[in-house]
Scaffold this active site. Structure first.
Site, short mmCIF file in Angstrom:
data_model
loop_
_atom_site.label_atom_id
_atom_site.label_comp_id
_atom_site.label_asym_id
_atom_site.label_seq_id
_atom_site.Cartn_x
_atom_site.Cartn_y
_atom_site.Cartn_z
N SER A 101 0.82 -1.09 -0.03
CA SER A 101 0.06 -0.05 0.00
C SER A 101 0.84 1.26 0.04
O SER A 101 1.83 1.35 0.89
CB SER A 101 -0.94 -0.05 1.26
N THR A 135 -10.56 2.90 -15.36
CA THR A 135 -9.38 3.83 -16.00
C THR A 135 -8.24 4.02 -14.93
O THR A 135 -8.39 4.01 -13.78
CB THR A 135 -10.26 5.36 -15.94
N CYS A 192 -6.57 0.63 12.12
CA CYS A 192 -7.75 0.04 11.41
C CYS A 192 -9.02 -0.07 12.69
O CYS A 192 -10.03 -0.02 12.26
CB CYS A 192 -7.59 -0.76 10.75
N HIS A 224 0.48 4.31 0.85
CA HIS A 224 0.66 5.18 1.67
C HIS A 224 1.47 5.08 3.09
O HIS A 224 1.61 5.79 3.99
CB HIS A 224 -0.93 5.91 2.37
N1 PMP Z 1 -2.35 -4.74 5.88
C1 PMP Z 1 -1.40 -4.36 6.33
C2 PMP Z 1 -0.33 -5.08 7.48
C3 PMP Z 1 -1.58 -3.07 6.87
O1 PMP Z 1 -1.15 -2.32 8.05
C4 PMP Z 1 -2.50 -2.32 6.47
C5 PMP Z 1 -2.90 -0.72 6.50
N2 PMP Z 1 -3.22 -0.62 7.99
C6 PMP Z 1 -3.31 -2.96 5.53
C7 PMP Z 1 -3.05 -4.14 4.97
C8 PMP Z 1 -4.55 -2.02 4.55
O2 PMP Z 1 -3.96 -1.33 3.70
P1 PMP Z 1 -4.80 -0.39 2.80
O3 PMP Z 1 -4.92 1.05 3.79
O4 PMP Z 1 -4.07 0.10 1.60
O5 PMP Z 1 -6.06 -1.02 2.62
#
Ligand code: PMP
Length: 391
Positions: free
Chosen positions: A206, A244, A334, A208
């Site tokens: 990812s 796209t 999360c 970010h």
């Molecule tokens: N896997 C791990 C180990 C993560 O730390 C995260 C983000 N907290 C994700 C997956 C999910 O990534 P995204 O924000 O790009 O959906």
């Protein structure tokens, strides 16, 4: 306003200025659709494919092994669903005789997808890490069954920062002919990674998390391995994921990743110094019974610490830190806002009360040397305040 000390890089990182400047033209003048045949489209296509090549190169992969996605959650769900339950449109169709091996401390995007696969009939074996937050390759070997179709084990845990023996596990799975996915979201751009050395078939990431833009990510899929398409439509991403192309996202991601990877030796040294300075200061003031670091002796991402503060609620600590301008987190971002004890800490054998007492500090390349002292003092203040209330 008080300056903010941000030590939550595992949750997200600021967009690199270099990456932003590289990618901005693709939101402005070079706004063409990368699938258009005219010159505007060709310019966008070239930048898009160059970005793919750059990303592939940093991982030792081939360009056509990289598929862009909206992030790691999407990429994880795609691979798990497509491999464990292929051609299986939706519940209530039941998948029979498929086993998947994973761990009890995967990120929720893997964990919840596995739970949904279980509801569809897939048999999932969840391995537990040891007390230091590390999975053993021998446990993986012992869990394999004749019907194991996929093993999914993260490269670095998102709450502990502990690194898993991916290369070793990959070697044994390659010999056994079992497909291997690693969610490398916390590791890409933070440690050197090479898909051939890791022996993985799939890797997800990812942007970010390494100073790229939010809402963009990619998966690596070894060329020889079949991955069913995810989104049908205009046949972008070689028919695997229609939609796209996000040229801005790809260009910014490639620039951020290349920049981070080039600076890795210097950044790693600085992050280790910050981590050591923070631990030294805490140990000068607090006693060894006040706190511990989960996985302290395990291989970890640089600058990444998960503390368990004895008898103090992790959420209360991070709220007090925030009042002092220090942004850290408890468990994974999360799941914050949700007061359940950390599933990851429980998996390492910590008690429910320990699993509620964790604070994650993850330094990033933006942190100044003085931030270690600021964070240490804020942690000491918060811990003592909570301990005083308890008395
Ligand atoms: N896997 C791990 C180990 C993560 O730390 C995260 C983000 N907290 C994700 C997956 C999910 O990534 P995204 O924000 O790009 O959906």
């Amino acid at each position: 306003m008080k300056p903010i000390v941000y030590v939550d890089s595992a949750a997200t990182t600021p967009l690199s200025e270099f990456a932003l400047n590289r990618a901005l033209p693709f939101l402005r003048d070079s706004f063409g659709n990368a699938s258009s045949r005219h010159s505007h489209g060709v310019t966008a296509r070239q930048a898009f494919e160059e970005a793919r090549a750059t990303i592939a190169e940093t991982l030792g992969a081939l360009s056509d092994e990289i598929v862009f996605t909206s992030g790691a959650s999407e990429a994880n769900a795609w691979i798990l669903n497509a491999i464990a339950a292929p051609n299986d449109a939706a519940p209530p169709i039941v998948v029979k005789n498929v086993n998947v091996v994973s761990t009890a401390f995967e990120h929720s995007s893997v964990w919840e997808t596995l739970r949904s696969l279980e509801r569809r009939g897939v048999d999932v074996s969840y391995l537990r890490p040891n007390r230091d937050g590390v999975i053993s390759a021998a446990d993986v070997a012992a869990a394999l069954r004749p019907n194991t179709r996929l093993v999914s084990i993260m490269t670095a845990n998102n709450e502990l920062g502990t690194l898993q023996p991916i290369a070793e596990i990959g070697r044994l799975l390659r010999k056994r002919g079992v497909l291997f996915h690693t969610d490398a979201t916390q590791a890409v751009g933070h440690i050197p990674l090479n898909v051939d050395e890791l022996n993985v078939d799939f890797l997800t990431a990812s942007a970010h998390k390494f100073n790229g833009p939010k809402g963009f990510g990619f998966l690596y899929r070894r060329r020889e391995v079949e991955l069913p398409a995810f989104i049908l439509g205009g046949s972008q991403e070689r028919g695997l994921r229609s939609g796209t192309e996000n040229v801005f996202g790809a260009v910014a991601t490639a620039a951020a990743l290349a920049e981070n990877v080039a600076a890795l030796p210097e950044t790693t040294a600085r992050l280790c110094d910050l981590e050591n300075a923070l631990l030294c200061r805490l140990r000068e003031v607090l006693s060894s019974s006040d706190f511990s670091v989960v996985g302290e002796s395990a291989a970890r991402l640089p600058g990444f610490l998960n503390f368990v503060f004895n008898g103090a609620d992790g959420d209360a600590i991070t709220r007090l830190l925030d009042l002092r301008g220090v942004c850290a987190s408890t468990g994974s971002a999360c799941s914050s806002g949700d007061v359940k004890p950390s599933r990851t800490l429980l998996a390492t054998g910590r008690s429910v009360s320990e699993a509620r007492s964790s604070v994650r500090v993850s330094f990033g390349r933006h942190n100044a040397a003085t931030d270690a002292q600021t964070v240490a003092d804020a942690l000491i203040f918060a811990f003592r305040k909570i301990a005083a209330v308890r008395k």
